[in-house]
Design a protein around this motif. Structure first.
Motif, mmCIF file in Angstrom:
data_model
loop_
_atom_site.group_PDB
_atom_site.id
_atom_site.type_symbol
_atom_site.label_atom_id
_atom_site.label_comp_id
_atom_site.label_asym_id
_atom_site.label_seq_id
_atom_site.Cartn_x
_atom_site.Cartn_y
_atom_site.Cartn_z
ATOM 1 N N HIS A 218 -5.269 2.211 -5.648
ATOM 2 C CA HIS A 218 -5.302 2.080 -4.192
ATOM 3 C C HIS A 218 -6.761 2.007 -3.745
ATOM 4 O O HIS A 218 -7.618 2.700 -4.300
ATOM 5 N N GLU B 92 -4.402 2.846 11.250
ATOM 6 C CA GLU B 92 -3.258 1.926 11.215
ATOM 7 C C GLU B 92 -2.159 2.427 12.144
ATOM 8 O O GLU B 92 -1.485 1.648 12.827
ATOM 9 N N GLY C 52 0.827 -1.203 0.000
ATOM 10 C CA GLY C 52 0.000 0.000 0.000
ATOM 11 C C GLY C 52 0.859 1.250 0.000
ATOM 12 O O GLY C 52 2.071 1.193 -0.226
ATOM 13 N N GLU C 53 0.224 2.383 0.282
ATOM 14 C CA GLU C 53 0.961 3.646 0.256
ATOM 15 C C GLU C 53 1.658 3.897 1.591
ATOM 16 O O GLU C 53 2.878 3.920 1.696
ATOM 17 N N GLN C 54 0.869 4.068 2.627
ATOM 18 C CA GLN C 54 1.391 4.351 3.961
ATOM 19 C C GLN C 54 0.249 4.088 4.946
ATOM 20 O O GLN C 54 -0.916 4.068 4.563
ATOM 21 N N PRO C 55 0.563 3.856 6.225
ATOM 22 C CA PRO C 55 -0.516 3.648 7.185
ATOM 23 C C PRO C 55 -1.384 4.892 7.279
ATOM 24 O O PRO C 55 -0.904 6.020 7.101
ATOM 25 N N GLY C 56 -2.655 4.686 7.559
ATOM 26 C CA GLY C 56 -3.550 5.817 7.788
ATOM 27 C C GLY C 56 -3.681 6.055 9.286
ATOM 28 O O GLY C 56 -2.956 5.448 10.096
ATOM 29 N N ALA D 3 -9.865 1.844 4.260
ATOM 30 C CA ALA D 3 -9.278 1.284 3.033
ATOM 31 C C ALA D 3 -9.000 -0.201 3.226
ATOM 32 O O ALA D 3 -9.172 -1.013 2.304
ATOM 33 N N PRO E 66 -0.997 -2.705 9.408
ATOM 34 C CA PRO E 66 -1.414 -2.161 8.110
ATOM 35 C C PRO E 66 -2.857 -2.541 7.777
ATOM 36 O O PRO E 66 -3.347 -3.590 8.211
ATOM 37 N N PHE E 67 -3.492 -1.686 7.028
ATOM 38 C CA PHE E 67 -4.812 -1.955 6.432
ATOM 39 C C PHE E 67 -5.864 -2.448 7.428
ATOM 40 O O PHE E 67 -6.427 -3.529 7.269
ATOM 41 N N ASN F 85 3.468 -1.574 3.428
ATOM 42 C CA ASN F 85 3.310 -0.253 2.826
ATOM 43 C C ASN F 85 4.638 0.257 2.300
ATOM 44 O O ASN F 85 5.701 -0.096 2.834
#
Ligand code: URA
Length: 462
Positions: free
Chosen positions: A431, A316, A309-313, A327, A322-323, A349
């Motif tokens: 994404h 996260e 993925g891109e980066q943790p939100g 998302a 992660p994830f 990520n």
């Protein structure tokens, strides 16, 4: 006799200007002495004759310029004269560059080949060691490298792009280059003793290298060819090589007696855990400061499929997994629809810290920039080495950039495999957050179906 004094060993522009002027005045190669810097000036009894004034541009092929630019970096002192001889030949007969049997062209191609190999070796074998000036300071990274040819300047850009947000120095016997995060500078040569000898990151390398070392595949000749002994002392993992080679026979026997399925997986997990712990303390870019924690990858360390993925939100970052946010939930549903078991997949990520902008009490996602992606690339490369997935799915442009090391337009590269340096096959798709942002329900449903189809196509390659 004409004497040309070049500013540096890699002074291609100086050579080109002089060669152009000499060629215009029909000066034969044997009437020119080439020297660098303050080399003794009376060698061969050369006199300092003024060069004829430089005329207009000289027409030579791009192919020759590229060859000359590379070959001039070779340490062979004859290279300037050889290139000038070839230049005169090409002015008289431009097609001669294609003559592979010509000994002069073969010799110059050989020089260029040696230079290219050395450029590659520097990229592969430079190992930075962390140095902190005072406790709590962000570390600087220092490496020692001994090139065979004059390749340090041409390679500098590669290291700037790769380690953009780090402050680093590469020390070599003839030249030192420094990057302070915005400016590249040069200093005089250094000695190996000027470079630090120890670094905690080495422990990770060593544990990983020991864990992947396969005595049954030991080929010392091939190892020496790829990684000449002179570089070994700079590389933490090679400190182990002598012992590993010594014990190779016994270990090979032990290995064949050990169930193949359990032994390598066990070792890989130890290497992965060491890597995760190291990443937990990562300060390679400023994103570690506001984030709660490093969100490392998770999943089986021998998973055949890796999702990036891109980066943790926000969620996260708090859960340190992660994830797991919105998302992640969309991803879970899409994986299930595509027949992919999340528990059997390695999820990670491109960037391991949450980048956000505070807005009141909320933390709003911010897209990581190229420097942050490149600073974090080291971790994903190590994850790829340890997990060795056969298929990697890049979720979105940031993941694709981290995996391929270049800007990626998803629409252009979606739906077909791309080979990664690790040997894995990468598939690029959107994404899941992109799907969450689509306002039109019909478009969202259509895009979601395409996303599931991408996941299914990637998994079908397993
Ligand atoms: N988006 C990502 O790219 N990764 C996560 O872990 C969560 C959201």
């Amino acid at each position: 006799m004409h004497r040309v004094t070049l500013a540096d060993e890699d002074d291609f522009d100086g050579w080109r200007d002089a060669a152009r002027a000499l060629a215009a005045a029909n000066v034969p190669p044997e009437a020119v002495v080439w020297q660098v810097g303050d080399a003794p000036s009376d060698l061969f009894g050369a006199t300092a004759a003024a060069l004829p004034p430089a005329p207009g541009p000289l027409r030579v092929s791009r192919q020759f310029i590229d060859l000359a630019r590379t070959a001039i970096l070779h340490r062979d002192p004859a290279r300037f004269a050889l290139l000038y001889t070839l230049l005169l030949r090409l002015i008289a007969r431009p097609g001669a560059i294609a003559d592979r049997a010509d000994p002069l062209i073969r010799r110059i191609e050989g020089l260029a080949k040696g230079v290219r190999r050395d450029i590659h070796k520097m990229r592969a074998f430079v190992r930075f060691r962390a140095v902190a000036d005072a406790p709590g300071d962000d570390p600087r990274y220092v490496a020692w490298f001994e090139p065979e040819h004059h390749i340090v300047r041409v390679n500098a850009r590669f290291f700037v792009d790769r380690f953009h947000t780090m402050h680093w120095s590469i020390l070599t016997p003839a030249l030192t280059i420094y990057w302070d995060g915005s400016v590249l500078s040069e200093g005089p040569g250094a000695s190996r003793a000027d470079a630090p000898q120890d670094d905690p990151v080495e422990a990770v390398w060593k544990s990983y290298y020991a864990s992947i070392f396969n005595p049954a595949r030991l080929k010392i000749g091939a190892m020496l060819k790829e990684m000449p002994r002179k570089y070994w002392k700079n590389m933490p993992e090679t400190a182990l090589v002598a012992d590993l080679i010594k014990g190779a026979r016994a270990r090979e026997l032990a290995m064949v007696q050990t169930a193949r399925a359990t032994a390598p997986a066990g070792d890989a997990r130890a290497a992965w855990a060491a890597l995760r712990d190291e990443a937990a303390a990562c300060t390679r870019c400023p994103l570690h400061r506001p984030a709660t924690a490093t969100v490392f990858g998770e999943g089986p360390v021998d998973a055949p499929l890796m999702l990036v993925g891109e980066q943790p939100g926000d969620q996260e970052d708090l859960a340190v997994r992660p994830f797991v946010g919105p998302a992640g939930q969309l991803l879970d549903a899409a994986l299930a629809e595509a027949g992919i078991d999340r528990a059997a997949t390695y999820l990670t990520n491109a960037v391991k810290h949450f980048k956000f902008e505070p807005r009141g009490k909320r933390r709003i996602h911010a897209t990581p920039d190229a420097g942050e992606i490149s600073a974090c690339r080291w971790w994903i490369e190590q994850e790829l080495l340890i997990v060795r997935p056969r298929i990697v799915v890049a979720l979105g442009a940031t993941a694709a950039r981290a995996l391929l090391g270049r800007t990626v337009t998803i629409a252009r590269e979606r739906g077909r495999p791309v080979s990664l340096e690790s040997g894995a096959e990468a598939w690029i798709t959107v994404h899941p957050s992109y799907l969450l942002r689509l306002p039109d329900p019909a478009a969202a449903a259509e895009q979601r179906a395409a996303f599931v189809a991408d996941l299914r196509a990637a998994a079908a390659r397993l």
